[in-house]
Motif scaffolding. Structure first.
Motif, PDB file in Angstrom:
ATOM      1  N   GLU A   1      37.334  22.392  47.619  1.00 49.82           N
ATOM      2  CA  GLU A   1      36.233  21.999  48.504  1.00 49.82           C
ATOM      3  C   GLU A   1      36.351  22.674  49.867  1.00 49.82           C
ATOM      4  OE1 GLU A   1      35.848  17.744  48.700  1.00 49.82           O
ATOM      5  OE2 GLU A   1      35.910  17.561  46.524  1.00 49.82           O
TER       6      GLU A   1
ATOM      7  N   ALA B   1      35.297  26.306  49.502  1.00 50.34           N
ATOM      8  CA  ALA B   1      33.851  26.439  49.344  1.00 50.34           C
ATOM      9  C   ALA B   1      33.109  26.176  50.649  1.00 50.34           C
ATOM     10  CB  ALA B   1      33.350  25.507  48.251  1.00 50.34           C
ATOM     11  N   ASP B   2      33.578  25.209  51.424  1.00 54.84           N
ATOM     12  CA  ASP B   2      32.879  24.810  52.649  1.00 54.84           C
ATOM     13  C   ASP B   2      33.275  25.613  53.883  1.00 54.84           C
ATOM     14  OD1 ASP B   2      31.591  22.881  51.159  1.00 54.84           O
ATOM     15  OD2 ASP B   2      32.846  21.236  51.861  1.00 54.84           O
TER      16      ASP B   2
ATOM     17  N   ARG C   1      29.312  23.941  41.470  1.00 52.91           N
ATOM     18  CA  ARG C   1      29.021  24.911  42.526  1.00 52.91           C
ATOM     19  C   ARG C   1      30.214  25.117  43.461  1.00 52.91           C
ATOM     20  NH1 ARG C   1      26.968  25.044  47.770  1.00 52.91           N
ATOM     21  NH2 ARG C   1      25.507  26.737  48.144  1.00 52.91           N
ATOM     22  N   THR C   2      30.862  24.039  43.821  1.00 53.84           N
ATOM     23  CA  THR C   2      32.020  24.125  44.718  1.00 53.84           C
ATOM     24  C   THR C   2      33.105  25.010  44.110  1.00 53.84           C
ATOM     25  OG1 THR C   2      31.541  21.937  45.597  1.00 53.84           O
ATOM     26  CG2 THR C   2      33.760  22.756  45.936  1.00 53.84           C
ATOM     27  N   CYS C   3      33.368  24.846  42.820  1.00 53.19           N
ATOM     28  CA  CYS C   3      34.373  25.688  42.157  1.00 53.19           C
ATOM     29  C   CYS C   3      33.965  27.149  42.195  1.00 53.19           C
ATOM     30  CB  CYS C   3      34.560  25.259  40.702  1.00 53.19           C
ATOM     31  SG  CYS C   3      35.611  23.838  40.489  1.00 53.19           S
ATOM     32  N   TYR C   4      32.698  27.391  41.911  1.00 51.66           N
ATOM     33  CA  TYR C   4      32.257  28.778  41.847  1.00 51.66           C
ATOM     34  C   TYR C   4      32.316  29.439  43.223  1.00 51.66           C
ATOM     35  CZ  TYR C   4      30.320  32.562  39.141  1.00 51.66           C
ATOM     36  OH  TYR C   4      30.168  33.754  38.484  1.00 51.66           O
ATOM     37  N   LEU C   5      31.901  28.719  44.261  1.00 50.85           N
ATOM     38  CA  LEU C   5      32.021  29.270  45.612  1.00 50.85           C
ATOM     39  C   LEU C   5      33.487  29.456  45.997  1.00 50.85           C
ATOM     40  CD1 LEU C   5      29.190  27.335  47.478  1.00 50.85           C
ATOM     41  CD2 LEU C   5      29.217  29.765  46.848  1.00 50.85           C
ATOM     42  N   GLY C   6      34.329  28.507  45.604  1.00 50.94           N
ATOM     43  CA  GLY C   6      35.758  28.642  45.850  1.00 50.94           C
ATOM     44  C   GLY C   6      36.327  29.873  45.170  1.00 50.94           C
TER      45      GLY C   6
ATOM     46  N   GLU D   1      35.502  32.895  47.178  1.00 47.42           N
ATOM     47  CA  GLU D   1      36.408  32.978  48.325  1.00 47.42           C
ATOM     48  C   GLU D   1      37.781  33.501  47.895  1.00 47.42           C
ATOM     49  OE1 GLU D   1      36.015  32.661  51.557  1.00 47.42           O
ATOM     50  OE2 GLU D   1      33.926  32.024  51.489  1.00 47.42           O
TER      51      GLU D   1
ATOM     52  N   THR E   1      24.366  31.936  47.181  1.00 46.99           N
ATOM     53  CA  THR E   1      24.511  32.365  48.572  1.00 46.99           C
ATOM     54  C   THR E   1      23.193  32.727  49.235  1.00 46.99           C
ATOM     55  OG1 THR E   1      24.988  34.645  47.898  1.00 46.99           O
ATOM     56  CG2 THR E   1      26.883  33.156  48.201  1.00 46.99           C
TER      57      THR E   1
END
Length: 191
Positions: A17, A20-21, A100-105, A108, A166
């Motif tokens: 998290e 992602a954030d 979504r959080t996993c994918y954004l992570g 990163e 994004t």
């Protein structure tokens, strides 16, 4: 090092998290502890350093993204065809959107891996195993196309999801499902 596996998992989920954030630069023990709602210093009892957190986050992301047992077998019951590939790709996109959080992570982590050779090695191993499993499943199930078909679908879906998460307005009013259908119909041969 502390040995409570449930706490370790909660800390890794909190780290995802934070990634992602706040991005990789925001990933600190203090930020993970705050996100997990545990006392300051807890993360440092579970991980020797930030690199270990990053490495284990990669593994945790793929655990979270892996479908429940039997889901893939059920999805592959219909006869292999291009329309089935379209449907499977849409389901995959839905599962990734739900995480979504996993994918954004993961994005990163990819960026951080460009600067950290040890992380690059670990992430390459995890991503390669996932890609190899997707190629194996595709070929073993008799879907149309070959290993390069799967690689092209992987490249396309990675890019589509990157845009979707994004810069969602980039493709105007074309929805993700419509774009997936176009990609699959252009890449996957008629079977």
């Amino acid at each position: 090092m502390a040995r409570n596996p449930e706490r370790r998992t909660a800390l890794l989920d909190a780290a995802i998290e934070v990634l992602a954030d706040e991005g990789a630069r925001g990933l600190t023990f203090r930020a993970v502890d705050a996100r997990a709602g545990v006392p300051t210093g807890t993360s440092s009892n579970y991980f020797r350093d930030r690199d270990q957190v990053l490495s284990q986050v990669a593994d945790r992301i793929f655990v979270r993204l892996t479908p429940e047992p039997g889901v893939i077998d059920t999805a592959l019951l219909p006869p292999p065809s291009r329309p089935l590939v379209v449907e499977l790709m849409k389901q995959l996109a839905q599962r990734l959107a739900a995480e979504r959080t996993c994918y954004l992570g993961l994005f990163e982590l990819r960026l951080e891996a460009a600067r950290r050779p040890e992380l690059r090695t670990q992430l390459t191993k995890v991503l390669r195993a996932d890609l190899d499993e997707n190629v194996r499943l595709h070929l073993d199930s008799g879907m149309p196309g070959d290993a390069d078909t799967v690689r092209l679908l992987y490249f396309a879906l990675t890019g589509l999801l990157f845009d979707h998460f994004t810069v969602p307005g980039l493709h105007g009013d074309r929805g993700l499902d419509e774009l997936i259908e176009t990609v699959v119909n252009r890449i996957v041969p008629e079977g």
